[in-house]
Design a protein around this motif. Structure first.
Motif, PDB file in Angstrom:
ATOM      1  N   ARG A 138      35.891  38.038  42.111  1.00 36.07           N
ATOM      2  CA  ARG A 138      36.219  38.562  40.791  1.00 36.07           C
ATOM      3  C   ARG A 138      37.380  37.790  40.160  1.00 36.07           C
ATOM      4  NH1 ARG A 138      33.766  43.634  40.119  1.00 36.07           N
ATOM      5  NH2 ARG A 138      33.182  44.689  42.061  1.00 36.07           N
ATOM      6  N   ARG A 139      37.555  38.013  38.881  1.00 39.42           N
ATOM      7  CA  ARG A 139      38.696  37.468  38.149  1.00 39.42           C
ATOM      8  C   ARG A 139      39.827  38.488  38.241  1.00 39.42           C
ATOM      9  NH1 ARG A 139      39.559  38.123  32.469  1.00 39.42           N
ATOM     10  NH2 ARG A 139      41.093  36.653  31.621  1.00 39.42           N
ATOM     11  N   ALA A 140      41.044  38.008  38.513  1.00 38.38           N
ATOM     12  CA  ALA A 140      42.180  38.914  38.683  1.00 38.38           C
ATOM     13  C   ALA A 140      43.462  38.212  38.274  1.00 38.38           C
ATOM     14  CB  ALA A 140      42.276  39.380  40.136  1.00 38.38           C
ATOM     15  N   THR A 141      44.515  39.020  38.125  1.00 45.02           N
ATOM     16  CA  THR A 141      45.835  38.465  37.853  1.00 45.02           C
ATOM     17  C   THR A 141      46.869  39.237  38.651  1.00 45.02           C
ATOM     18  OG1 THR A 141      47.300  37.665  36.090  1.00 45.02           O
ATOM     19  CG2 THR A 141      46.442  39.916  35.858  1.00 45.02           C
ATOM     20  N   THR A 142      48.083  38.745  38.629  1.00 47.73           N
ATOM     21  CA  THR A 142      49.216  39.429  39.236  1.00 47.73           C
ATOM     22  C   THR A 142      50.467  38.876  38.565  1.00 47.73           C
ATOM     23  OG1 THR A 142      50.186  40.114  41.354  1.00 47.73           O
ATOM     24  CG2 THR A 142      49.563  37.801  41.147  1.00 47.73           C
ATOM     25  N   HIS A 143      51.637  39.267  39.028  1.00 46.36           N
ATOM     26  CA  HIS A 143      52.861  38.757  38.418  1.00 46.36           C
ATOM     27  C   HIS A 143      52.906  37.238  38.534  1.00 46.36           C
ATOM     28  CE1 HIS A 143      57.109  38.043  37.622  1.00 46.36           C
ATOM     29  NE2 HIS A 143      57.185  39.292  37.158  1.00 46.36           N
ATOM     30  N   TRP A 144      53.354  36.572  37.474  1.00 44.13           N
ATOM     31  CA  TRP A 144      53.301  35.112  37.447  1.00 44.13           C
ATOM     32  C   TRP A 144      54.065  34.466  38.594  1.00 44.13           C
ATOM     33  CZ3 TRP A 144      57.967  32.572  36.886  1.00 44.13           C
ATOM     34  CH2 TRP A 144      59.035  33.264  36.277  1.00 44.13           C
ATOM     35  N   LYS A 145      55.107  35.124  39.095  1.00 40.82           N
ATOM     36  CA  LYS A 145      55.854  34.556  40.210  1.00 40.82           C
ATOM     37  C   LYS A 145      55.033  34.542  41.501  1.00 40.82           C
ATOM     38  CE  LYS A 145      60.591  35.662  38.748  1.00 40.82           C
ATOM     39  NZ  LYS A 145      61.836  36.391  39.106  1.00 40.82           N
ATOM     40  N   SER A 146      54.001  35.368  41.565  1.00 36.22           N
ATOM     41  CA  SER A 146      53.214  35.509  42.793  1.00 36.22           C
ATOM     42  C   SER A 146      51.837  34.865  42.700  1.00 36.22           C
ATOM     43  CB  SER A 146      53.043  36.998  43.135  1.00 36.22           C
ATOM     44  OG  SER A 146      54.295  37.631  43.294  1.00 36.22           O
ATOM     45  N   CYS A 147      51.498  34.276  41.563  1.00 35.77           N
ATOM     46  CA  CYS A 147      50.132  33.787  41.370  1.00 35.77           C
ATOM     47  C   CYS A 147      49.750  32.675  42.342  1.00 35.77           C
ATOM     48  CB  CYS A 147      49.936  33.324  39.929  1.00 35.77           C
ATOM     49  SG  CYS A 147      49.639  34.693  38.777  1.00 35.77           S
ATOM     50  N   GLU A 148      50.647  31.736  42.582  1.00 39.63           N
ATOM     51  CA  GLU A 148      50.304  30.635  43.475  1.00 39.63           C
ATOM     52  C   GLU A 148      50.070  31.124  44.893  1.00 39.63           C
ATOM     53  OE1 GLU A 148      49.415  27.553  42.843  1.00 39.63           O
ATOM     54  OE2 GLU A 148      49.571  28.182  40.740  1.00 39.63           O
ATOM     55  N   GLU A 149      50.919  32.031  45.363  1.00 40.12           N
ATOM     56  CA  GLU A 149      50.716  32.580  46.700  1.00 40.12           C
ATOM     57  C   GLU A 149      49.430  33.395  46.756  1.00 40.12           C
ATOM     58  OE1 GLU A 149      53.153  35.000  50.178  1.00 40.12           O
ATOM     59  OE2 GLU A 149      53.990  34.837  48.159  1.00 40.12           O
ATOM     60  N   PHE A 150      49.141  34.100  45.675  1.00 37.22           N
ATOM     61  CA  PHE A 150      47.910  34.890  45.593  1.00 37.22           C
ATOM     62  C   PHE A 150      46.694  33.968  45.739  1.00 37.22           C
ATOM     63  CE2 PHE A 150      44.875  37.721  43.348  1.00 37.22           C
ATOM     64  CZ  PHE A 150      45.144  38.911  44.009  1.00 37.22           C
ATOM     65  N   ARG A 151      46.723  32.837  45.034  1.00 42.74           N
ATOM     66  CA  ARG A 151      45.624  31.865  45.129  1.00 42.74           C
ATOM     67  C   ARG A 151      45.479  31.337  46.551  1.00 42.74           C
ATOM     68  NH1 ARG A 151      47.666  29.753  40.025  1.00 42.74           N
ATOM     69  NH2 ARG A 151      46.156  30.172  38.357  1.00 42.74           N
ATOM     70  N   THR A 152      46.591  31.052  47.167  1.00 40.70           N
ATOM     71  CA  THR A 152      46.560  30.503  48.526  1.00 40.70           C
ATOM     72  C   THR A 152      45.983  31.500  49.519  1.00 40.70           C
ATOM     73  OG1 THR A 152      48.485  29.107  48.053  1.00 40.70           O
ATOM     74  CG2 THR A 152      47.972  29.528  50.374  1.00 40.70           C
ATOM     75  N   LEU A 153      46.403  32.747  49.420  1.00 38.59           N
ATOM     76  CA  LEU A 153      45.935  33.772  50.350  1.00 38.59           C
ATOM     77  C   LEU A 153      44.479  34.151  50.110  1.00 38.59           C
ATOM     78  CD1 LEU A 153      49.003  36.201  50.446  1.00 38.59           C
ATOM     79  CD2 LEU A 153      48.112  34.861  52.354  1.00 38.59           C
ATOM     80  N   TYR A 154      44.054  34.121  48.828  1.00 40.61           N
ATOM     81  CA  TYR A 154      42.721  34.612  48.485  1.00 40.61           C
ATOM     82  C   TYR A 154      41.981  33.593  47.622  1.00 40.61           C
ATOM     83  CZ  TYR A 154      44.971  38.898  50.046  1.00 40.61           C
ATOM     84  OH  TYR A 154      45.660  39.827  50.785  1.00 40.61           O
ATOM     85  N   PRO A 155      41.543  32.492  48.207  1.00 44.45           N
ATOM     86  CA  PRO A 155      40.850  31.463  47.422  1.00 44.45           C
ATOM     87  C   PRO A 155      39.527  31.938  46.832  1.00 44.45           C
ATOM     88  CG  PRO A 155      40.704  31.000  49.785  1.00 44.45           C
ATOM     89  CD  PRO A 155      41.691  32.115  49.627  1.00 44.45           C
ATOM     90  N   GLU A 156      39.001  33.034  47.350  1.00 43.74           N
ATOM     91  CA  GLU A 156      37.734  33.554  46.827  1.00 43.74           C
ATOM     92  C   GLU A 156      37.904  34.322  45.520  1.00 43.74           C
ATOM     93  OE1 GLU A 156      39.446  36.918  49.333  1.00 43.74           O
ATOM     94  OE2 GLU A 156      39.446  34.724  49.304  1.00 43.74           O
ATOM     95  N   ILE A 157      39.152  34.525  45.103  1.00 45.89           N
ATOM     96  CA  ILE A 157      39.437  35.256  43.862  1.00 45.89           C
ATOM     97  C   ILE A 157      39.762  34.263  42.753  1.00 45.89           C
ATOM     98  CG2 ILE A 157      40.983  36.922  42.753  1.00 45.89           C
ATOM     99  CD1 ILE A 157      41.433  38.150  45.541  1.00 45.89           C
ATOM    100  N   GLU A 158      39.214  34.474  41.578  1.00 48.90           N
ATOM    101  CA  GLU A 158      39.521  33.647  40.413  1.00 48.90           C
ATOM    102  C   GLU A 158      40.807  34.185  39.774  1.00 48.90           C
ATOM    103  OE1 GLU A 158      37.835  32.660  35.929  1.00 48.90           O
ATOM    104  OE2 GLU A 158      36.526  33.665  37.382  1.00 48.90           O
ATOM    105  N   VAL A 159      41.915  33.510  40.004  1.00 47.00           N
ATOM    106  CA  VAL A 159      43.213  33.979  39.528  1.00 47.00           C
ATOM    107  C   VAL A 159      43.494  33.430  38.136  1.00 47.00           C
ATOM    108  CG1 VAL A 159      45.689  34.078  39.992  1.00 47.00           C
ATOM    109  CG2 VAL A 159      44.060  34.083  41.896  1.00 47.00           C
TER     110      VAL A 159
END
Length: 339
Positions: A138-159
């Motif tokens: 799915r497409r998702a977002t989070t706080h901009w400070k955490s987006c890169e880590e979010f992408r790294t942890l969950y590559p299956e998510i469209e950040v």
């Protein structure tokens, strides 16, 4: 659970049940946002449209990230009757060793959510939804400070790091704390239309819809306004949305070269000039669909899209629905002139 996009606004059990699932280290403001906004939504006769309940995997005293605690008496069983579930952020989301993990209690609690319920997160609460597998693909977002880590942890998510919130198939995420307001207003608007959402926004003294995305809030060196302000160009564009507007024309209004204007506009608005212009035209079309009975071709002209076909394409790309469907939702009745 397998959430799908919620279409019903009233639960068979009565008022729409919004259940907030909190954890130790809760950010109290995020809990307050949900209660305040959904709690203000009322029908034309003044009847509350939602019932908001706070629950936690282990009822009792819940520490927050402040100097006070909360006593949450309701356990995860409340989730079994939820129409919408909201997961706020908690202090653990900001601890690197905790990210990518979900506690057994939270996992079991989320397993109680009925299929078809809408599920949303505020700020880094998205890490919980991701760890539970609810955001995969799915497409998702989070706080901009955490987006890169979010992408790294969950590559299956469209950040998408630029937006204030996302809505993908009934699973929603929002950016920083205050974007929880935008998210809740979006859900209220989806359920009950612009009039109800606008009334809630006025009562809370916030805009019913904020321009741009969270990119405009990312920390950047401050440049003197007189050197980079694109305000005159934006004011000019808003006064002339009904006519073709070229990039060089807007840059000239800001007394900049096209290249400089492009760069500085993105710094200020978080969008390219053309993205911003399209967004404003979609918003103008939304206003006309909500407030007038004008046919779609006339609205396309007034909003600067030129043709009804162009309006439908941009409108669907931005909102996921046709102008006709939008009008049916937000004016309460179909208009045969809009297709």
């Amino acid at each position: 659970m397998d959430p799908t996009k919620a279409t019903a606004t009233v639960s068979p059990r009565g008022r729409h049940q919004v259940v907030v699932l909190v954890r130790p280290g809760l950010l109290p403001m995020e809990l307050g946002i949900v209660h305040r906004l959904f709690g203000q939504a009322v029908s034309p006769s003044g009847e509350p449209l939602y019932e908001v309940v706070t629950c936690t995997p282990r009822p009792g005293v819940i520490p927050t990230d402040t100097d006070f605690t909360l006593n949450v008496a309701v356990g995860p069983e409340a989730l079994e009757n939820a129409d919408t579930v909201v997961v706020p952020a908690a202090q653990e989301d900001y601890e690197p060793q905790e990210r990518g993990r979900i506690s057994t209690g939270m996992a079991r609690a989320l397993a109680r959510v009925p299929a078809g319920a809408r599920v949303a997160s505020i700020c880094t609460g998205s890490f919980v939804l991701a760890a539970a597998g609810l955001l995969a693909g799915r497409r998702a977002t989070t706080h901009w400070k955490s987006c890169e880590e979010f992408r790294t942890l969950y590559p299956e998510i469209e950040v998408d790091a630029d937006v204030l919130y996302t809505d993908d198939g009934g699973v929603l995420t929002s950016a920083g704390v205050a974007s929880g307001i935008d998210l809740c207003l979006h859900m209220i608007r989806t359920d009950h239309g612009a009039e109800v959402a606008n009334a809630v926004a006025r009562g809370t003294v916030v805009p019913p819809h904020r321009e741009g995305g969270q990119a405009q809030y990312i920390e950047r060196p401050v440049t003197p306004p007189e050197q980079c302000s694109t305000g005159p160009a934006r004011e000019y564009a808003l006064r002339h949305l009904d006519r073709p507007l070229k990039l060089d024309e807007l840059a000239d209004r800001a007394s900049m070269s096209v290249r400089t204007f492009n760069r500085r506009f993105r710094q200020e608005a978080g969008l390219t000039p053309m993205q911003w212009l399209t967004q404003q035209r979609v918003d103008r079309a939304r206003q006309l669909l909500e407030r007038t009975d004008l046919p779609v071709d006339r609205i396309a002209t007034e909003a600067g899209f030129g043709t009804g076909t162009a309006l439908r394409q941009h409108f669907h790309a931005a909102l996921g629905v046709s102008p006709r469907a939008y009008r049916c939702t937000f004016r309460g009745a179909a208009d045969g002139a809009v297709t």
